[in-house]
Every structure is written in C-alpha cells, then in structure tokens.
Design an enzyme around this catalytic site. Structure first.
Site, PDB file in Angstrom:
ATOM      1  N   LEU A   3      -1.772 -62.458-112.099  1.00 15.31           N
ATOM      2  CA  LEU A   3      -1.532 -63.214-113.253  1.00 15.31           C
ATOM      3  C   LEU A   3       0.094 -63.369-113.492  1.00 15.31           C
ATOM      4  O   LEU A   3       0.369 -64.836-113.587  1.00 15.31           O
ATOM      5  CB  LEU A   3      -2.318 -62.956-114.431  1.00 15.31           C
ATOM      6  CG  LEU A   3      -3.676 -62.893-114.487  1.00 15.31           C
ATOM      7  CD1 LEU A   3      -4.444 -62.704-115.894  1.00 15.31           C
ATOM      8  CD2 LEU A   3      -4.288 -64.234-113.877  1.00 15.31           C
ATOM      9  N   THR A  48       2.453 -62.567-111.617  1.00 13.41           N
ATOM     10  CA  THR A  48       3.033 -63.393-110.470  1.00 13.41           C
ATOM     11  C   THR A  48       2.828 -64.670-110.402  1.00 13.41           C
ATOM     12  O   THR A  48       3.899 -65.452-109.967  1.00 13.41           O
ATOM     13  CB  THR A  48       2.298 -62.545-108.918  1.00 13.41           C
ATOM     14  OG1 THR A  48       2.655 -61.129-108.960  1.00 13.41           O
ATOM     15  CG2 THR A  48       2.903 -63.181-107.954  1.00 13.41           C
ATOM     16  N   TYR A  64       9.908 -55.720-112.899  1.00 11.21           N
ATOM     17  CA  TYR A  64      10.663 -57.080-112.569  1.00 11.21           C
ATOM     18  C   TYR A  64      11.475 -57.040-111.376  1.00 11.21           C
ATOM     19  O   TYR A  64      11.757 -57.955-110.846  1.00 11.21           O
ATOM     20  CB  TYR A  64      11.605 -57.465-113.971  1.00 11.21           C
ATOM     21  CG  TYR A  64      10.463 -57.731-115.068  1.00 11.21           C
ATOM     22  CD1 TYR A  64       9.990 -59.013-115.055  1.00 11.21           C
ATOM     23  CD2 TYR A  64      10.523 -56.908-116.146  1.00 11.21           C
ATOM     24  CE1 TYR A  64       9.079 -59.095-116.373  1.00 11.21           C
ATOM     25  CE2 TYR A  64       9.696 -57.054-117.075  1.00 11.21           C
ATOM     26  CZ  TYR A  64       9.067 -58.309-117.162  1.00 11.21           C
ATOM     27  OH  TYR A  64       8.061 -58.594-118.249  1.00 11.21           O
ATOM     28  N   PHE A 121      16.158 -61.364-126.865  1.00 13.12           N
ATOM     29  CA  PHE A 121      15.449 -62.597-126.776  1.00 13.12           C
ATOM     30  C   PHE A 121      13.944 -62.706-126.013  1.00 13.12           C
ATOM     31  O   PHE A 121      13.646 -61.640-125.823  1.00 13.12           O
ATOM     32  CB  PHE A 121      16.232 -63.655-126.279  1.00 13.12           C
ATOM     33  CG  PHE A 121      16.566 -63.231-124.715  1.00 13.12           C
ATOM     34  CD1 PHE A 121      15.695 -63.778-123.728  1.00 13.12           C
ATOM     35  CD2 PHE A 121      17.761 -62.645-124.487  1.00 13.12           C
ATOM     36  CE1 PHE A 121      16.031 -63.417-122.363  1.00 13.12           C
ATOM     37  CE2 PHE A 121      17.793 -62.294-123.162  1.00 13.12           C
ATOM     38  CZ  PHE A 121      17.223 -62.724-122.101  1.00 13.12           C
ATOM     39  N   ARG A 144      -3.668 -56.554-112.620  1.00 11.54           N
ATOM     40  CA  ARG A 144      -3.807 -56.219-111.159  1.00 11.54           C
ATOM     41  C   ARG A 144      -4.767 -57.563-110.605  1.00 11.54           C
ATOM     42  O   ARG A 144      -5.371 -57.418-109.610  1.00 11.54           O
ATOM     43  CB  ARG A 144      -4.457 -54.992-110.826  1.00 11.54           C
ATOM     44  CG  ARG A 144      -3.945 -54.052-111.556  1.00 11.54           C
ATOM     45  CD  ARG A 144      -2.510 -53.840-111.172  1.00 11.54           C
ATOM     46  NE  ARG A 144      -2.275 -53.404-109.817  1.00 11.54           N
ATOM     47  CZ  ARG A 144      -0.962 -53.708-109.430  1.00 11.54           C
ATOM     48  NH1 ARG A 144       0.164 -53.692-110.369  1.00 11.54           N
ATOM     49  NH2 ARG A 144      -0.633 -53.556-108.084  1.00 11.54           N
TER      50      ARG A 144
END
Length: 414
Positions: A92, A94, A122, A414, A89
């Site tokens: 980071l 973003t 996401y 991946f 929160r």
C-alpha cells in the site's frame, strides 16, 4: 485507493485512520475539526479504504526548500504517512508513494521532502537523510556568564536592542523576517499563513499548551533581525528557582542576531536550564558561553529527508564555492531521476546536463541528497560504500565543489 479532497465522509474516516496509524488518542473536540483542516491542503490527501475503514493514509503539498546559496527549489512535501498494522506488507505504501512521486516529477518539482519517523522505510523510495537536527541542553549556572551582564546586546558589543513582542507584532513582522532567515540556511522551508496563525495563537486548540513568550531583536535602525519564542517550565528545588526554558523557535537574519538572542536567554532570571529545540550541528550558540562545557548535546538525529526528482535542476540550483566539473552516474530505484549528468560549476553559477561522458562518481539518489544539501561529504559516503569513485581524485574534487560553510538546517516539522 481514493483522493479525499473535500468529501466530508471520506475525510472523517481518513482522519480516524491517520490518528490510529500514529497511535494518537481517539476523540478530540469535534468543534475544532474545521479549524484544524482549514490550513491543510487536502487536494493531494489520499487513503486506502477497506470495509468502511481507512487503513492507509498519505498526503503531500507544495513547499519551498532552500538550497546552498539561497535559491529556493520546488519541493513535494510528504506527510501523514500511515499504514494500519492489519494491512502491512501489501504494497500500500509503495503504491501511494510512487504515484505521488511520479505526479510531483510531472508537475516540475525538483525534490521531495519528508520528516522520517522510521529510518529503514524511505531509503527504498530514493529518499536520503539530508539535514540533521540537534538538541542542546545548557546548564546556565555552570556557563560562567558574568552575573553583572544585563542580557542586552551591548554586553556582546552588538548594536540594537531586545524587547518582548506580542503575538500581533510577531504575526506582522515574522513572515518577512523568516524569509530573510531561510535564504541563509540550506534546508530551511517556507512557512505559510496557517503556520503563523498557529504559531502566534490566532488559531488555538484545546490541547495547546501555555502561550509562549516572544523576544524580538532589532538592529540600530530598528529593523527586526531576530526572533526567539519560548516557554518556561517552572520548578523549585529546596526553595530556589530551577526553571527549564524551552526554545520553540529562534531565527536570525544574521549570526549577530542569533548570538544576541541566545545571550539574552542564557541571562534569563530564575532559569537554570535551557533546551534549545531543533538546531543544526555546529550551531554557534555555545560561543556565547564562557564555559562551553555547560552545553551538552542531548539528541542528534536524522531529521529532514530529501528525494531528488530532477537531478539536473537540483544540481544546477545551488551555489558552489569553487570552479570545476564533475560527472555523476545516479542510480534511481524508481527510474525518476537517474542517469549520467555533467555538472559544470563556479562561484558565478552552475549548469548540469545529461551527458555520455564517463562517470567520475556513481551513487544512489538518496546519497546524492545529502551531498547536495551539504550535510554529508563525498569522502564519508565513499568510506561507507555509498559512493563509488570511478576517476581517481573525484571524491576530493566532489568535496571541494559541494562543500558548504555550515551544515543544513530544517527548523520545522511538517
């Protein structure tokens, strides 16, 4: 926030932060670190460091993603995303995500991709679920297969043969076979040299399980057309074999190749259960079973998420089965790929350009991702409120244009 690159100290700290973020055990064999890192592109690995600790990790690398019709588009593959519980929160993720997506857009990448562990994270960055994964369990004793069947392709009236292949042969023929396979499946991604080294055991680590078995299907001319890789969990119940066969990978350059391999696996001696691994909804594997109720969906979940970066290039890259026009108004929370676009499509090709014409549909970039790859219909998106119809009949027109014969499939993590 720093790029890790080849800085050994930063890399060691970054790996510790990554393992902590994924709740992975600490330690491991330090002798394996060079091998584990050899196959990773670390040029875009970044981390946030606080008092000697890495509290957030992020990495991206180049990838190719197959669009409907077989064209491969450039993708920014996102992975290794973690934020320490002590530093959440604070924006980071973003910062890491938006910086990477903007750089990918500038490089000319058409989309970004990731495998989402958490559903709610996401969407706010413009990603949307675009290829679903399904795991099927097969009760071979109930399947109704004739016990006189040999498991050979001729049982199905197919030419060719199936044989075991060693790792060296798989390493030799697998990459070219996979390239043919991935052109047939929207959502498929490329496999690099390191992937094949790991898959075939050229590079093995201490925590690897037993070496898998490989089955190769070749056509009447001896050309490899399908490859299945699996392991067997041995079990006995009341003195009788009750083995579980776990498919790690099964690819075919034709539907016939896939059918032949599934049929052979279902006829495997001492196997009573099969777990198919990650397949796509509607996979025709159950068509080899006389009793299709012997196949049960064990799991189905959103798997590959896609984020449009260049809407015009993305829509122009895929094939269309009908002729028509569609104007879409695309909303993008990060301002990277939004706008109004005119799609002019036909079976012969497509073009997509910015336009001032009135929109037929309005939707977000995450919704567009699922429509583009073919995992979702415009009708369903409209019903759930994820798409607005501005012109009567545009939803039906979108489904006619964007519809595909099979849902997309990404076979790899991946």
């Amino acid at each position: 926030m720093r790029t890790v690159g080849g800085d050994a100290d930063l890399l060691t700290t970054w790996i510790a932060g990554l393992r902590a973020g994924f709740n992975a055990p600490t330690g491991g064999d330090p002798k394996e670190v060079p091998d584990r890192l050899a196959g990773m592109d670390l040029s875009r690995a970044r981390g946030v460091f606080d008092e000697g600790r890495c509290v957030a990790t992020f990495r991206s690398f180049d990838q190719e993603l197959t669009a409907p019709g077989g064209n491969a588009v450039r993708a920014d593959a996102v992975t290794a995303v973690t934020v320490s519980s002590t530093h959440r929160r604070r924006g980071l993720l973003t910062r890491l995500m938006t910086d990477d997506l903007r750089a990918a857009r500038e490089r000319g990448d058409v989309v970004a991709t990731l495998i989402a562990a958490e559903y709610l994270i996401y969407g706010r960055y413009g990603f949307g679920p675009a290829a679903t994964a399904t795991t099927v369990e097969i009760d071979t004793a109930r399947a109704g297969l004739d016990p006189r069947r040999t498991g050979r392709p001729e049982d199905l009236g197919l030419p060719g043969s199936i044989r075991f292949a060693d790792a060296e042969e798989v390493r030799k023929v697998g990459p070219e076979l996979h390239d043919r396979f991935r052109r047939l499946h929207p959502g498929a991604i490329d496999r690099d040299t390191f992937w094949w080294d790991r898959f075939t055991g050229v590079v093995r680590w201490s925590d690897d399980g037993p070496a898998p078995r490989h089955l190769l299907y070749t056509d009447a001319e001896g050309v490899p057309q399908g490859l299945a890789t699996y392991t067997i969990d041995e079990s006995w119940t009341h003195g009788r074999p009750d083995n579980l066969l776990k498919v790690r990978s099964l690819i075919g350059a034709s539907p016939a190749a896939e059918r032949a391999l599934w049929h052979h696996l279902c006829c495997n001696d001492w196997t009573t259960r099969i777990s198919t691994g990650k397949r796509y909804p509607g996979d025709p594997l159950v068509s080899v079973l006389p009793d299709r109720r012997a196949a049960r969906t064990a799991e189905e979940w959103d798997f590959l998420w896609v984020r449009p970066l260049d809407t015009a290039a993305m829509l122009g890259s895929r094939a269309y089965r009908a002729e028509g026009e569609l104007v879409v108004e695309v909303r993008d929370p990060l301002g990277l790929s939004g706008g109004r676009f005119l799609l002019t499509a036909s079976p012969e090709g497509a073009e997509c350009v910015p336009t001032d014409r009135s929109a037929d549909l309005t939707l977000g970039v995450g919704t567009l991702a699922g429509l583009w790859l073919g995992d979702r219909s415009a009708t369903l998106a409209h019903a759930t409120g994820d798409l607005d119809e501005e012109t009567p009949g545009a939803v039906v027109r979108a489904d006619v244009l964007l519809g595909t014969g099979r849902r997309p499939w990404c076979a790899d993590v991946f």
